[in-house]
Scaffold this motif. Structure first.
Motif, short mmCIF file in Angstrom:
data_model
loop_
_atom_site.label_atom_id
_atom_site.label_comp_id
_atom_site.label_asym_id
_atom_site.label_seq_id
_atom_site.Cartn_x
_atom_site.Cartn_y
_atom_site.Cartn_z
N ASP A 48 2.19 54.93 30.98
CA ASP A 48 2.52 55.50 29.67
C ASP A 48 3.18 54.46 28.78
O ASP A 48 2.96 54.42 27.57
N GLU A 49 4.01 53.60 29.40
CA GLU A 49 4.68 52.55 28.62
C GLU A 49 3.66 51.56 28.06
O GLU A 49 3.73 51.18 26.89
N LEU A 50 2.68 51.15 28.89
CA LEU A 50 1.66 50.23 28.40
C LEU A 50 0.78 50.91 27.36
O LEU A 50 0.41 50.30 26.35
N ARG A 51 0.47 52.18 27.58
CA ARG A 51 -0.36 52.91 26.62
C ARG A 51 0.33 52.96 25.26
O ARG A 51 -0.29 52.72 24.22
N TYR A 53 2.56 50.88 24.21
CA TYR A 53 2.66 49.52 23.67
C TYR A 53 1.34 49.09 23.03
O TYR A 53 1.34 48.43 21.99
N LEU A 54 0.24 49.47 23.63
CA LEU A 54 -1.06 49.12 23.05
C LEU A 54 -1.31 49.90 21.77
O LEU A 54 -1.95 49.41 20.85
N GLU A 55 -0.80 51.11 21.71
CA GLU A 55 -1.00 51.94 20.52
C GLU A 55 -0.10 51.47 19.39
O GLU A 55 -0.53 51.32 18.25
N LYS A 332 -12.89 50.13 24.94
CA LYS A 332 -11.92 50.69 25.89
C LYS A 332 -12.53 51.88 26.64
O LYS A 332 -12.42 51.98 27.87
N LEU A 333 -13.16 52.79 25.90
CA LEU A 333 -13.75 53.97 26.52
C LEU A 333 -14.81 53.59 27.54
O LEU A 333 -14.85 54.12 28.65
N VAL A 615 -7.15 49.91 32.83
CA VAL A 615 -8.00 50.74 31.96
C VAL A 615 -7.45 52.15 31.83
O VAL A 615 -7.61 52.80 30.78
N ASN A 616 -6.78 52.63 32.88
CA ASN A 616 -6.16 53.96 32.78
C ASN A 616 -4.91 53.94 31.91
O ASN A 616 -4.35 55.00 31.61
N SER A 617 -4.48 52.74 31.50
CA SER A 617 -3.37 52.60 30.55
C SER A 617 -3.86 52.46 29.12
O SER A 617 -3.04 52.39 28.20
N PHE A 618 -5.17 52.38 28.92
CA PHE A 618 -5.70 52.27 27.56
C PHE A 618 -5.35 53.53 26.76
O PHE A 618 -5.31 54.64 27.31
N ASP A 619 -5.15 53.35 25.45
CA ASP A 619 -4.75 54.46 24.59
C ASP A 619 -5.96 55.28 24.14
O ASP A 619 -6.21 55.46 22.94
#
Length: 646
Positions: A48-51, A53-55, A332-333, A615-619
């Motif tokens: 969630d933190e990386l998600r 951060y990417l967003e 990403k998707l 990849v599961n951290s992608f937004d």
């Protein structure tokens, strides 16, 4: 003989990939890895933190959540098995549903452009045809009225645009002119006796072509035409031209044809337009940058045709920003789908214990550098969105938006297209199924490289800016770096700076040499388009690495190791792709070049235990991941009797 047999068995054992345990793990957990040789372990991080951060848009979380909840309505459920007419009707109904919700509004386009961008990105994840149809209506037609028109146009049109009472089109492209907008042939001749403009299509090459919403639903079109007053040419201007009546019938002196079935985006009704001396009121000229008085006198604060044209098209750059950000989301998707499948799908290996395909180096080599590049590109795209949405832009901001939007639209859309092709192949036959989304994304988003500016043409604008900076003494020349610390960020950035610097100096030298022997600038420019394209790409890769490294420095200690892994793989894979240039021009020593090339395999090995977590951290919201092969147990998604009502 037995000794030879044992030796062969030993060799084969070494050739087999490493063992993965727990490959049926959920999509949120990376399987454990057992390696033959110890590798540097990337510490676990909070996804969630990386998600977040990417967003990097925390203040808009609720805005996005509201739209995500809205898009759970059954009308937005994925559909694939439809003909063109059905696609168009579904897209129309979805568009009306979005407009009636009030979640997207032209009135907010200037007031809160970030909200608009994020909303359109989510619509693109839900249905590219929907986002393009609404993008034509709001981002192009509506934006033209808003930013090229004045108060009288705002009062007359904006409310009707916001409610779909006046569905709009954008009439820039012609059969004979696309990227060269200043060369369009459509004319607008002022008749001072009636105070009207006469819009005319003088030839079939002047027909407006690929006009979104024109074939079925559009009622008004923002038409780009050459303005003539009393036989004097004043350059390209934009006019609001009615093309249909409120009852849907074609307006007088307008002809419309359907562009028909396309490679993708079947839900968008692209059409062709001809104007046969179509008369419109004088007030239909969008007159922010130039106006015609009742007596036919022309008034403008920008006397130069070229500068006036530049001012007119500058507000339309948002389309390129949106293409870049949406293309990155598509990459990403598709990587989420392919990587999840690769960790679950088994093939070959010992009997009864087949090996997950992600264990094969060929799979890692194709997918892991794409993950690294997708993470890297995230940061310049975020920066582009920030400067585009800056309310009080300085002249430098305006220039940066134009250059960055041109370059990133090109590089990111190419990256997305390359990614989609690789993931399609890596998913084998499953990548060919519409259910698994990759095929649909490939067809619907193929046009990204063409509309809003052909990618090669856009990179010329980037290169031209760098050349001007060099000639004016504002460009800092960088010398080659013959160091060996290939995972040092300063070394990496200097390598990319040197490549860009070498290319811009080479371009300048070639053009000046050509001019010295009497070759015209146009010809010398054309003779060096290969260098120009390479320079545009090199610039974008350099700013990508710089902004990526700046983001790493600001990240928490938990996130830095995985981000550094992505940075190192991005750098090494990009250099490997361009290794001939670096070696032929003394940008790297032979020893360092080999070291970088050899590092790619090692970095892929380092990414193997964590790629699924990345990849599961992608937004990308999980509600947009429909592919059966991306589910925790893809085998069960294909059990007998389970039908997908797509």
């Amino acid at each position: 003989m037995e000794q030879n047999y044992d030796r062969i068995k030993s060799i084969i054992a070494h050739l087999l990939p490493l063992e993965i345990s727990n490959t049926n793990a959920s999509v949120d957990a990376a399987p454990a890895i057992t390696a033959e040789k110890p590798r540097a372990q990337i510490p676990k991080w909070n996804k969630d933190e990386l998600r977040d951060y990417l967003e990097s848009n925390p203040s808009y979380k609720q805005v996005k959540q509201n739209l995500q909840n809205f898009l759970k309505d059954p009308i937005f459920a994925p559909k694939y098995n439809m003909n063109c007419e059905q696609w168009r009707e579904v897209t129309l109904q979805r568009s009306i549903k979005v407009i009636n919700s009030g979640l997207i509004s032209l009135a907010e386009f200037n007031r809160d452009p970030m909200k608009y961008l994020l909303s359109m990105e989510l619509l693109n994840l839900s249905d590219p045809s929907l986002s393009v149809k609404l993008g034509v209506h709001f981002s192009l037609f509506g934006n033209a009225v808003l930013n090229l028109g004045t108060e009288k146009h705002h009062l007359k049109y904006i409310k009707d645009i916001d409610t779909w009472k006046l569905p709009g089109c954008f009439g820039m492209t012609e059969l004979g002119h696309g990227s060269n907008v200043q060369g369009v042939e459509t004319t607008a001749t002022y008749d001072k006796d009636t105070q009207e403009f006469i819009i005319n299509t003088p030839s079939d090459s002047a027909q407006k072509f690929w006009i979104g919403n024109a074939a079925l639903h559009g009622q008004a079109c923002a038409v780009f035409a050459q303005l003539y007053i009393g036989g004097v040419h004043y350059g390209v201007h934009v006019f609001v031209v009615p093309i249909r009546n409120a009852d849907g019938s074609t307006a007088t002196n307008v002809r419309i044809m359907d562009n028909g079935y396309k490679l993708g985006l079947q839900g968008v009704d692209n059409g062709r337009l001809w104007f046969d001396n179509k008369r419109i009121p004088r007030d239909n000229l969008l007159n922010k940058f130039g106006d015609v008085m009742p007596d036919g006198s022309y008034v403008t604060s920008i006397p130069s045709k070229n500068k006036r044209f530049g001012s007119m098209v500058a507000p339309l750059v948002g389309g390129r920003v949106l293409i870049a950000s949406s293309a990155l989301n598509a990459a990403k998707l598709s990587l989420i789908i392919a990587i999840r499948y690769a960790y679950a799908r088994r093939q070959f290996g010992s009997k009864g214990n087949e090996i997950p395909i992600i264990q094969y180096l060929t799979h890692q080599r194709r997918l892991f550098p794409l993950i690294a590049a997708t993470v890297a590109l995230n940061f310049p795209v975020l920066q582009l969105k920030q400067i585009y949405c800056e309310p009080n832009k300085t002249p430098q901001n305006v220039k940066d938006v134009h250059i960055w939007a041109s370059g990133l639209k090109a590089v990111v859309s190419w990256h997305k297209t390359h990614t989609l092709q690789q993931v399609r192949e890596c998913c084998g036959g499953q990548g060919f199924s519409a259910f698994n989304q990759i095929a649909t994304l490939k067809s619907d988003l193929e046009i990204d490289m063409t509309y809003e500016g052909d990618n090669h043409v856009l990179l010329q604008q980037v290169a031209k800016n760098l050349l001007v900076e060099l000639q004016k003494g504002r460009y800092t020349v960088t010398l080659p770096n013959h160091g060996v610390k290939i995972q040092n960020s300063d070394f990496q950035i200097q390598c990319f700076k040197w490549r860009e610097s070498h290319l811009v100096q080479t371009l300048s030298s070639k053009i000046m040499s050509a001019l010295d022997v009497g070759v015209g600038l146009e010809h010398s420019w054309n003779d060096n388009l290969d260098v120009i394209t390479a320079l545009g790409k090199a610039y974008i890769e350099r700013i990508t690495l710089e902004y990526f490294q700046a983001a790493i420095k600001k990240a928490s200690a938990n996130l830095q190791p995985v981000l550094e892994l992505c940075r190192n793989l991005y750098f090494s894979s990009r250099v490997e792709n361009d290794l001939g240039f670096f070696l032929c021009n003394d940008g790297l020593t032979h020893e360092t070049g080999l070291k970088i090339q050899e590092s790619v395999n090692k970095l892929c090995g380092d990414m193997l235990p964590v790629a699924l977590d990345i990849v599961n951290s992608f937004d990308i919201p999980e509600q947009f991941v429909h592919a059966p092969i991306a589910k925790p147990d893809y085998i069960q998604e294909f059990r007998y009797g389970l039908e997908r009502n797509y």
